[in-house]
Design an enzyme around this catalytic site. Structure first.
Site, PDB file in Angstrom:
ATOM      1  N   ASP A  74       8.564   3.047  -7.386  1.00 39.28           N
ATOM      2  CA  ASP A  74       7.348   3.071  -8.206  1.00 39.28           C
ATOM      3  C   ASP A  74       6.243   3.774  -7.422  1.00 39.28           C
ATOM      4  OD1 ASP A  74       6.497   1.121  -6.345  1.00 39.28           O
ATOM      5  OD2 ASP A  74       7.262  -0.469  -7.634  1.00 39.28           O
ATOM      6  N   ASP A  76       2.102   3.966  -6.411  1.00 42.04           N
ATOM      7  CA  ASP A  76       0.829   3.256  -6.341  1.00 42.04           C
ATOM      8  C   ASP A  76      -0.274   4.238  -5.983  1.00 42.04           C
ATOM      9  OD1 ASP A  76       1.939   0.644  -6.739  1.00 42.04           O
ATOM     10  OD2 ASP A  76       2.737   0.772  -4.705  1.00 42.04           O
ATOM     11  N   ASP A 158      -0.142  -4.061   4.971  1.00 42.50           N
ATOM     12  CA  ASP A 158       0.716  -4.830   5.863  1.00 42.50           C
ATOM     13  C   ASP A 158       1.259  -4.010   7.041  1.00 42.50           C
ATOM     14  OD1 ASP A 158       2.332  -3.428   4.077  1.00 42.50           O
ATOM     15  OD2 ASP A 158       3.438  -5.167   3.357  1.00 42.50           O
TER      16      ASP A 158
END
Ligand code: ATP
Ligand code: MG
Length: 461
Positions: A74, A76, A158
């Site tokens: 996907d 982002d 992260d």
């Protein structure tokens, strides 16, 4: 006066925050990816936001995967526009989420996730406005809607490999840490102080494992070190979020490796405490059953066959279920109700940790019920079972149990043959059962004997 006294504490707390980072800007000839690596819709979203005067970049997994030559799953986009401003730009969009407010821009079946740059805000912001940000006593982020600039946004991501920003206007990558180098070294490295980052969000431990398995990366030493110590923090994560993460862990095509790493880092016990107990009791059998289930799942994904969480949970919880059912039987309960009660208890315990929705836990129970019914084949029972919509899953599960060493007196082969047989062959197979285990049961008055499928091979006991 009081304020003055507390000031030094605030300052020392702020000093712990990571230092601002300067980005390294990588040209297309250095990183060798271009706009064609990203879906046209995602690139268009970034372009349109830039044209509207905002900053906008492709970020996260899609940049990382493109650099690795993997097709991103996907796309982002990170932007300086607020969710409301993004919503204004795209009629086909929706603002979602509370913990992280995001905008989903829909293009037919494709969904582009647009997130506003966020900041690793200070505790001061929080005291002033707990609506937009909040932590709990252990430092866990509860809400995180404090907006910031791109540099802030990179710091609160992260791993270094996930903090790379691709600019569609010039095909340059902005790297605020060591993401590009870490991808080359195949290393998963948390940004900032690992312990603090896990305390903020313990799910990052699971994400480290997921990426290590999926990308075949190593977890850098300082990033790996706190995991075993902090694994217990997963108990504080809402069960609905853990459910989502567990699906990603086991249904991404790398379940076997993920399972090995989860066990290596003591995370498996936190997710599946009942299964962990069964593993301690019968290590070889349970390990073999789980590995076989994961291997089948990975294989099905690799050949584009559908996989269902119901089958996965049926396998993950089967050892705990059979142990529980046997112990209920030993307390005097009949086989069938013992199995039903055990199923109820095991699922009830599991959903405290991982919120398996009813639409999957019900089929899980049906797969288990099938195990009780598959040995009973006399009369019309075999045909009734064959017509049951859950037959295939139940039969596959029986084969899985056999593959893992359970003794079923050739039941799997019998059902394999039965499915291929003609009508007359089927009648013969049924009549051959006569006095064997498939015959109707005579009523017994004595103590109930176990009819529960043998829970395991005995060698581990
Ligand atoms: P994939 O989509 O392939 O699973 P991804 O890296 O895109 O990998 P997402 O869950 O889609 O993972 O998250 C998108 C990005 O958001 C990540 O790359 C990361 O930068 C950031 N992110 C996601 N979850 C967290 C988290 N728990 N803490 C910090 N940053 C996160
Ligand atoms: Mg993603």
């Amino acid at each position: 006066m009081l304020k003055k006294l507390f000031k030094p504490f605030r300052l020392s707390r702020q000093r712990k925050e990571p230092k601002p980072m300067q980005p390294t800007i990588l040209d297309a000839h250095e990183h060798r990816i271009n706009c064609a690596h990203f879906s046209r819709n995602s690139a268009n979203v970034a372009v349109r936001l830039q044209q509207a005067g905002f900053e906008a970049y492709l970020v996260g997994g899609c940049v990382r995967d493109s650099l690795l030559g993997v097709t991103p799953k996907d796309f982002d986009v990170a932007t300086s526009a607020t969710p409301e401003q993004v919503r204004y730009e795209f009629r086909n969009s929706r603002i979602i989420g509370r913990r992280f407010k995001l905008v989903h821009v829909h293009f037919g079946r494709e969904l582009i996730e647009v997130a506003t740059f966020r900041s690793n805000h200070s505790q001061d912001d929080e005291e002033n406005n707990s609506d937009i940000s909040s932590h709990d006593a252990s430092g866990r982020i509860l809400r995180d809607n404090v907006y910031g600039n791109m540099e802030d946004d990179a710091q609160r991501r992260d791993f270094t490999m996930n903090a790379l920003y691709f600019d569609v206007s010039n095909e340059k990558i902005h790297d605020y840490s060591t993401g590009f180098a870490d991808i080359k070294r195949r290393l998963i490295r948390l940004i900032g102080d690992p312990e603090q980052r896990y305390l903020e969000d313990p799910v990052r431990m699971l994400r480290a494992i997921r990426f290590a398995a999926k990308l075949d990366f190593d977890i850098e030493d300082d990033t790996a070190e706190p995991i075993r110590r902090l694994a217990h923090l997963l108990r504080d994560i809402p069960s609905a979020r853990l459910y989502e993460e567990v699906l990603k862990l086991f249904l991404s095509g790398y379940a076997v490796r993920t399972y090995e790493l989860l066990r290596e880092y003591n995370l498996f016990d936190e997710l599946f405490p009942g299964t962990a107990k069964a593993l301690a009791k019968q290590p070889e059998y349970v390990d073999r059953l789980l590995r076989n289930a994961f291997k089948n799942t990975d294989h099905r994904i690799s050949i584009d066959r559908p996989v269902t969480p119901a089958f996965l949970f049926a396998a993950l919880l089967w050892p705990a279920l059979t142990t529980r059912a046997v112990s209920l039987q030993n307390d005097g309960m009949h086989a069938l109700p013992a199995m039903q009660e055990a199923a109820h208890q095991v699922l009830l315990e599991q959903v405290q940790r991982i919120a398996v929705p009813k639409r999957f836990s019900l089929p899980t129970r049906e797969i288990w019920d099938m195990q009780e019914r598959l040995p009973r084949r006399a009369g019309k029972r075999a045909d009734t079972l064959l017509a049951n919509p859950r037959f295939r899953a139940g039969y596959d599960f029986l084969l899985l149990r056999e593959e893992s060493g359970e003794q079923t007196q050739g039941l799997g082969d019998w059902w394999t043959d039965y499915q291929d047989a003609s009508d007359s062959q089927r009648r013969e197979m049924i009549s051959n059962l006569s006095t064997k285990s498939g015959a109707p049961r005579k009523r017994r008055r004595s103590k109930p004997r176990s009819k529960i499928p043998a829970p395991a091979v005995q060698s581990d006991e």
